[in-house]
Design a protein around this motif. Structure first.
Motif, PDB file in Angstrom:
ATOM      1  N   HIS A   1     -22.469   4.630  -0.382  1.00 43.58           N
ATOM      2  CA  HIS A   1     -21.092   4.165  -0.561  1.00 43.58           C
ATOM      3  C   HIS A   1     -20.317   4.352   0.738  1.00 43.58           C
ATOM      4  O   HIS A   1     -20.497   5.349   1.443  1.00 43.58           O
ATOM      5  CB  HIS A   1     -20.398   4.953  -1.671  1.00 43.58           C
ATOM      6  N   ILE A   2     -19.458   3.376   1.035  1.00 45.60           N
ATOM      7  CA  ILE A   2     -18.547   3.477   2.178  1.00 45.60           C
ATOM      8  C   ILE A   2     -17.134   3.229   1.666  1.00 45.60           C
ATOM      9  O   ILE A   2     -16.857   2.202   1.034  1.00 45.60           O
ATOM     10  CB  ILE A   2     -18.895   2.478   3.287  1.00 45.60           C
ATOM     11  N   VAL A   3     -16.250   4.176   1.936  1.00 45.01           N
ATOM     12  CA  VAL A   3     -14.857   4.100   1.497  1.00 45.01           C
ATOM     13  C   VAL A   3     -13.952   3.960   2.712  1.00 45.01           C
ATOM     14  O   VAL A   3     -14.122   4.671   3.704  1.00 45.01           O
ATOM     15  CB  VAL A   3     -14.445   5.371   0.718  1.00 45.01           C
ATOM     16  N   VAL A   4     -13.009   3.037   2.651  1.00 46.15           N
ATOM     17  CA  VAL A   4     -11.895   3.028   3.594  1.00 46.15           C
ATOM     18  C   VAL A   4     -10.655   3.349   2.785  1.00 46.15           C
ATOM     19  O   VAL A   4     -10.348   2.667   1.799  1.00 46.15           O
ATOM     20  CB  VAL A   4     -11.735   1.675   4.314  1.00 46.15           C
ATOM     21  N   CYS A   5      -9.961   4.412   3.183  1.00 51.07           N
ATOM     22  CA  CYS A   5      -8.800   4.884   2.431  1.00 51.07           C
ATOM     23  C   CYS A   5      -7.547   4.806   3.295  1.00 51.07           C
ATOM     24  O   CYS A   5      -7.423   5.525   4.290  1.00 51.07           O
ATOM     25  CB  CYS A   5      -9.027   6.327   1.968  1.00 51.07           C
ATOM     26  N   GLY A   6      -6.630   3.921   2.914  1.00 54.44           N
ATOM     27  CA  GLY A   6      -5.335   3.856   3.570  1.00 54.44           C
ATOM     28  C   GLY A   6      -4.342   4.748   2.847  1.00 54.44           C
ATOM     29  O   GLY A   6      -4.682   5.426   1.879  1.00 54.44           O
ATOM     30  N   HIS A   7      -3.097   4.735   3.301  1.00 49.96           N
ATOM     31  CA  HIS A   7      -2.108   5.595   2.647  1.00 49.96           C
ATOM     32  C   HIS A   7      -0.694   5.068   2.856  1.00 49.96           C
ATOM     33  O   HIS A   7      -0.443   4.219   3.723  1.00 49.96           O
ATOM     34  CB  HIS A   7      -2.222   7.026   3.175  1.00 49.96           C
ATOM     35  N   SER A   8       0.219   5.593   2.076  1.00 49.35           N
ATOM     36  CA  SER A   8       1.616   5.181   2.141  1.00 49.35           C
ATOM     37  C   SER A   8       2.302   5.729   3.385  1.00 49.35           C
ATOM     38  O   SER A   8       1.857   6.718   3.978  1.00 49.35           O
ATOM     39  CB  SER A   8       2.355   5.670   0.890  1.00 49.35           C
ATOM     40  N   ARG A   9       3.384   5.076   3.767  1.00 51.15           N
ATOM     41  CA  ARG A   9       4.228   5.497   4.889  1.00 51.15           C
ATOM     42  C   ARG A   9       3.421   5.718   6.170  1.00 51.15           C
ATOM     43  O   ARG A   9       3.687   6.627   6.946  1.00 51.15           O
ATOM     44  CB  ARG A   9       4.998   6.770   4.534  1.00 51.15           C
ATOM     45  N   CYS A  10       2.435   4.879   6.399  1.00 47.35           N
ATOM     46  CA  CYS A  10       1.544   5.028   7.548  1.00 47.35           C
ATOM     47  C   CYS A  10       2.263   4.626   8.837  1.00 47.35           C
ATOM     48  O   CYS A  10       2.771   3.506   8.962  1.00 47.35           O
ATOM     49  CB  CYS A  10       0.298   4.162   7.359  1.00 47.35           C
ATOM     50  N   GLY A  11       2.309   5.542   9.801  1.00 41.35           N
ATOM     51  CA  GLY A  11       2.974   5.254  11.065  1.00 41.35           C
ATOM     52  C   GLY A  11       2.325   4.124  11.829  1.00 41.35           C
ATOM     53  O   GLY A  11       3.010   3.364  12.529  1.00 41.35           O
TER      54      GLY A  11
ATOM     55  N   ALA B   1       6.541  -3.276  13.692  1.00 34.12           N
ATOM     56  CA  ALA B   1       7.617  -3.247  14.682  1.00 34.12           C
ATOM     57  C   ALA B   1       7.250  -3.996  15.953  1.00 34.12           C
ATOM     58  O   ALA B   1       8.132  -4.458  16.689  1.00 34.12           O
ATOM     59  CB  ALA B   1       7.978  -1.808  15.014  1.00 34.12           C
ATOM     60  N   GLY B   2       5.943  -4.107  16.226  1.00 33.95           N
ATOM     61  CA  GLY B   2       5.490  -4.797  17.430  1.00 33.95           C
ATOM     62  C   GLY B   2       4.890  -3.830  18.423  1.00 33.95           C
ATOM     63  O   GLY B   2       5.549  -2.880  18.869  1.00 33.95           O
ATOM     64  N   ARG B   3       3.635  -4.063  18.766  1.00 34.65           N
ATOM     65  CA  ARG B   3       2.924  -3.150  19.663  1.00 34.65           C
ATOM     66  C   ARG B   3       3.516  -3.126  21.064  1.00 34.65           C
ATOM     67  O   ARG B   3       3.332  -2.154  21.808  1.00 34.65           O
ATOM     68  CB  ARG B   3       1.444  -3.540  19.730  1.00 34.65           C
ATOM     69  N   GLU B   4       4.246  -4.179  21.430  1.00 35.98           N
ATOM     70  CA  GLU B   4       4.803  -4.239  22.779  1.00 35.98           C
ATOM     71  C   GLU B   4       5.845  -3.149  23.019  1.00 35.98           C
ATOM     72  O   GLU B   4       6.194  -2.840  24.168  1.00 35.98           O
ATOM     73  CB  GLU B   4       5.417  -5.620  23.035  1.00 35.98           C
ATOM     74  N   LYS B   5       6.327  -2.531  21.945  1.00 37.59           N
ATOM     75  CA  LYS B   5       7.313  -1.453  22.082  1.00 37.59           C
ATOM     76  C   LYS B   5       6.673  -0.127  22.480  1.00 37.59           C
ATOM     77  O   LYS B   5       7.374   0.822  22.838  1.00 37.59           O
ATOM     78  CB  LYS B   5       8.092  -1.289  20.783  1.00 37.59           C
TER      79      LYS B   5
ATOM     80  N   SER C   1       1.466  -5.512  -4.584  1.00 38.22           N
ATOM     81  CA  SER C   1       2.800  -5.518  -5.183  1.00 38.22           C
ATOM     82  C   SER C   1       3.904  -5.732  -4.150  1.00 38.22           C
ATOM     83  O   SER C   1       3.951  -5.046  -3.123  1.00 38.22           O
ATOM     84  CB  SER C   1       3.049  -4.193  -5.914  1.00 38.22           C
ATOM     85  N   GLU C   2       4.793  -6.658  -4.448  1.00 38.45           N
ATOM     86  CA  GLU C   2       5.945  -6.909  -3.584  1.00 38.45           C
ATOM     87  C   GLU C   2       7.000  -5.825  -3.717  1.00 38.45           C
ATOM     88  O   GLU C   2       7.949  -5.778  -2.925  1.00 38.45           O
ATOM     89  CB  GLU C   2       6.543  -8.285  -3.895  1.00 38.45           C
ATOM     90  N   ALA C   3       6.844  -4.942  -4.699  1.00 39.62           N
ATOM     91  CA  ALA C   3       7.796  -3.855  -4.884  1.00 39.62           C
ATOM     92  C   ALA C   3       7.583  -2.727  -3.880  1.00 39.62           C
ATOM     93  O   ALA C   3       8.457  -1.870  -3.696  1.00 39.62           O
ATOM     94  CB  ALA C   3       7.693  -3.307  -6.306  1.00 39.62           C
ATOM     95  N   LEU C   4       6.443  -2.720  -3.218  1.00 47.06           N
ATOM     96  CA  LEU C   4       6.151  -1.678  -2.240  1.00 47.06           C
ATOM     97  C   LEU C   4       6.918  -1.916  -0.940  1.00 47.06           C
ATOM     98  O   LEU C   4       7.234  -3.064  -0.603  1.00 47.06           O
ATOM     99  CB  LEU C   4       4.653  -1.649  -1.933  1.00 47.06           C
ATOM    100  N   PRO C   5       7.205  -0.856  -0.182  1.00 43.60           N
ATOM    101  CA  PRO C   5       7.791  -1.039   1.150  1.00 43.60           C
ATOM    102  C   PRO C   5       6.851  -1.866   2.029  1.00 43.60           C
ATOM    103  O   PRO C   5       5.636  -1.871   1.814  1.00 43.60           O
ATOM    104  CB  PRO C   5       7.919   0.396   1.677  1.00 43.60           C
ATOM    105  N   PRO C   6       7.392  -2.569   3.024  1.00 47.79           N
ATOM    106  CA  PRO C   6       6.565  -3.449   3.859  1.00 47.79           C
ATOM    107  C   PRO C   6       5.360  -2.758   4.481  1.00 47.79           C
ATOM    108  O   PRO C   6       4.260  -3.324   4.505  1.00 47.79           O
ATOM    109  CB  PRO C   6       7.546  -3.927   4.936  1.00 47.79           C
ATOM    110  N   GLU C   7       5.538  -1.522   4.978  1.00 41.07           N
ATOM    111  CA  GLU C   7       4.406  -0.845   5.622  1.00 41.07           C
ATOM    112  C   GLU C   7       3.332  -0.465   4.611  1.00 41.07           C
ATOM    113  O   GLU C   7       2.140  -0.406   4.953  1.00 41.07           O
ATOM    114  CB  GLU C   7       4.868   0.396   6.384  1.00 41.07           C
ATOM    115  N   ASP C   8       3.724  -0.228   3.346  1.00 40.26           N
ATOM    116  CA  ASP C   8       2.730   0.095   2.327  1.00 40.26           C
ATOM    117  C   ASP C   8       1.956  -1.144   1.910  1.00 40.26           C
ATOM    118  O   ASP C   8       0.742  -1.085   1.670  1.00 40.26           O
ATOM    119  CB  ASP C   8       3.407   0.725   1.110  1.00 40.26           C
ATOM    120  N   ARG C   9       2.633  -2.275   1.827  1.00 36.19           N
ATOM    121  CA  ARG C   9       1.956  -3.521   1.505  1.00 36.19           C
ATOM    122  C   ARG C   9       0.952  -3.861   2.608  1.00 36.19           C
ATOM    123  O   ARG C   9      -0.190  -4.254   2.336  1.00 36.19           O
ATOM    124  CB  ARG C   9       2.957  -4.666   1.334  1.00 36.19           C
ATOM    125  N   LEU C  10       1.383  -3.695   3.871  1.00 28.75           N
ATOM    126  CA  LEU C  10       0.476  -3.965   4.986  1.00 28.75           C
ATOM    127  C   LEU C  10      -0.685  -2.984   4.967  1.00 28.75           C
ATOM    128  O   LEU C  10      -1.823  -3.357   5.268  1.00 28.75           O
ATOM    129  CB  LEU C  10       1.232  -3.870   6.312  1.00 28.75           C
TER     130      LEU C  10
END
Length: 230
Positions: A98-108, A115-119, A147-156
């Motif tokens: 098994h291979i798991v990729v685990c993301g998370h909320s409020r990820c910097g 915000a744009g990598r150029e910053k 879900s569209e109810a999630l903050p933008p960074e959580d959806r991404l």
């Protein structure tokens, strides 16, 4: 640092005695993990704590944004070969199933991608690394189950998990192993605020809270929480 040093002393005094035999067996017999686990470097995410594993049970890779640079046509990573070598070692040497990729909320990393990598002028290596998250924007646009109810960074972040699993599948014949049923890919997502873990269930079209009832569904074969290479 003081907390770490005192923590080592606490480990030696209170926890090591119960684990001493296990460490000796691991030293003599080697590791036999069943899972390769990709997680973010974020200090709020602690995979071994979340899944209650003991030493020797989880082969883990942590990167900024739980990103994995994909392979080129010749099978070599287009980025740092560290993640690629971990995949090859886990699959071909350790024989993980098994291979798991685990993301998370409020990820910097996801916030920086939005915000744009150029910053990131003071962090050129970080900016270059975050390029491997850019395809998540397009994946999000065609993932109506997020879900569209999630903050933008959580959806991404949830879309990014799927992209990184696709990147994982570009290495070492993994595509054939996955479609042959020899290895399963799993998309997981951790909510830092609640401590809840969600797993992708493609049959039900979204990320499902992994509680006791859902775990029983998976273990009984009534739910499939795997991700198929897109």
């Amino acid at each position: 640092m003081e907390k770490l040093l005192r923590g080592i002393c606490d480990f030696r005094r209170n926890k090591l005695p119960a684990l001493a035999d296990r460490f000796r067996r691991l030293a003599d017999d080697g590791q036999k993990p069943d899972v390769l686990f990709f997680a973010c470097s974020d200090s709020r995410v602690e995979p071994s704590l979340i899944v209650s594993t003991d030493p020797g049970e989880l082969f883990m890779v942590r990167t900024i944004g739980n990103l994995v640079a994909p392979a080129s046509d010749d099978g070599v990573s287009v980025g740092d070969v560290s993640e690629a070598s971990a995949i090859e070692y886990a699959v071909h040497i350790l024989g993980v199933k098994h291979i798991v990729v685990c993301g998370h909320s409020r990820c910097g990393a996801m916030k920086a991608t939005l915000a744009g990598r150029e910053k990131l002028t003071a962090a050129p290596n970080l900016a270059a690394w975050l390029a491997h998250a850019e395809p998540a924007r397009e994946r999000l646009a065609r993932s109506p189950f997020i879900s569209e109810a999630l903050p933008p960074e959580d959806r991404l972040s949830q879309a990014n998990v799927l992209v990184q699993l696709d990147h994982v599948a570009t290495f070492g014949g993994l595509h054939d192993l996955v479609h042959g049923g020899k290895i399963s890919l799993h998309a997981w997502w951790f909510d830092v605020a609640t401590g809840d873990l969600y797993v992708l269930d493609e049959e039900r079209g979204g990320y499902i809270l992994l509680d006791e009832a859902e775990a029983e569904r998976v273990l009984s074969g009534r739910a499939a929480i795997h991700h198929t290479h897109d």
